[in-house]
Write an enzyme that holds these catalytic residues in place. Sequence first.
Site, PDB file in Angstrom:
ATOM      1  N   GLU A   1      41.404  29.556  30.011  1.00 50.11           N
ATOM      2  CA  GLU A   1      40.152  29.529  29.264  1.00 50.11           C
ATOM      3  C   GLU A   1      39.733  28.139  28.790  1.00 50.11           C
ATOM      4  O   GLU A   1      38.704  28.001  28.135  1.00 50.11           O
ATOM      5  CB  GLU A   1      40.231  30.487  28.082  1.00 50.11           C
TER       6      GLU A   1
ATOM      7  N   ARG B   1      40.742  39.530  29.430  1.00 57.32           N
ATOM      8  CA  ARG B   1      42.039  39.261  28.798  1.00 57.32           C
ATOM      9  C   ARG B   1      42.939  40.492  28.866  1.00 57.32           C
ATOM     10  O   ARG B   1      44.139  40.383  29.130  1.00 57.32           O
ATOM     11  CB  ARG B   1      41.848  38.856  27.340  1.00 57.32           C
TER      12      ARG B   1
ATOM     13  N   GLU C   1      51.936  58.299  44.105  1.00 56.27           N
ATOM     14  CA  GLU C   1      52.216  59.440  44.970  1.00 56.27           C
ATOM     15  C   GLU C   1      52.864  60.584  44.192  1.00 56.27           C
ATOM     16  O   GLU C   1      52.551  61.759  44.406  1.00 56.27           O
ATOM     17  CB  GLU C   1      53.138  59.009  46.114  1.00 56.27           C
TER      18      GLU C   1
ATOM     19  N   THR D   1      41.642  22.805  22.653  1.00 50.36           N
ATOM     20  CA  THR D   1      40.968  24.090  22.420  1.00 50.36           C
ATOM     21  C   THR D   1      41.663  24.876  21.314  1.00 50.36           C
ATOM     22  O   THR D   1      41.016  25.468  20.448  1.00 50.36           O
ATOM     23  CB  THR D   1      40.935  24.920  23.715  1.00 50.36           C
TER      24      THR D   1
END
Length: 348
Positions: A284, A187, A53, A199
Amino acid sequence: MQPDEFYMRRALELALRGAGKVSPNPLVGCVIVSGEKIIGEGWHQEYGGPHAEVNAVNAIGDKSAIPGATVYVSLEPCSHFGKTPPCTDLLIHEKVGKVIIGCLDPNPLVNGMGRQKLMEAGIKVEISDISKEACDLNKRFFTSKIKSRPYIILKWARTSDHYIARKDYSSKWISSPLSRQWVHRWRSEEDSVLVGRTTAEKDNASLTVRDWKGRNPVRILISRSGKIDASWNIFDNAAPTLCYTSIAETPETSSDLIHLDAENFIAELMSDLHRRGINSVLVEGGTNTINSFIESGYWDEARIFTAPVSFGEGILAPQLTGIKTDEFYSGPDLVEIIRHPDSFFSNL
């Protein structure tokens, strides 16, 4: 399309420009209209900076056009002092005639009080007919305020026969380069990105933003066994890293090390991330990590890439039941967006 909807959709469009820059604040856009003409536009551009605003009012050269104008703002104007003064006070000071709100703000410091303050000042206030879209825009912020946890997005790529990796983890890439660019964009839009220990070890991923312009998210590593290696890329200095484990003693790394109860691991993880002001997590992988979120019920959205390749055998991709809200092709890959069936946003 009616004028009110047109101007509100413009406010939502402006709000999205703050993606990846304003968290833990919400995304907000504002359009000021006088005589069926847009005289000012603004959006919340960065955390700690002026609200939408304020930017919209400041964009107007001739302030004499503001009294009696209609303000379209995607989220209820704030009514409290935070890093900036209340936007309700500004709108009252400028003597606007009407404020159309995308949706109310669930923040206990606002939550209807902004609307009430405007009405008490004699300003007409309405809720937009596209409040569903306005709420969805701030699903991360709303989840934080309503559920006291981050918004959880699960992401994985799978083959056409539903494998996420080969048995020997030799298949680092399944999806196309364009799909990997999508992941880097995502990401940049989320507060954090999370993987499991396997991973981090097998892919040695950096989990940073490289194929898109934007900030690096906070990296989160789950290693329940306590097995970690400070040489992994996830522990470089490119971005902060949080490491969660349920083992009391682990090797020292450059990351923060947080111990959680093994039986309530995911629930305690959600609480700790909320306490740290992290409003969203892009999970992920791998399969075991993603499945732990699915089984515990702590997920809100899944983004699944299906590539036109097959392995015949390997590590099966996760499976879940939800509501498909969108699908599109990213090069040769089919991308499906799935919402949790009990998600607040699935039932709007």
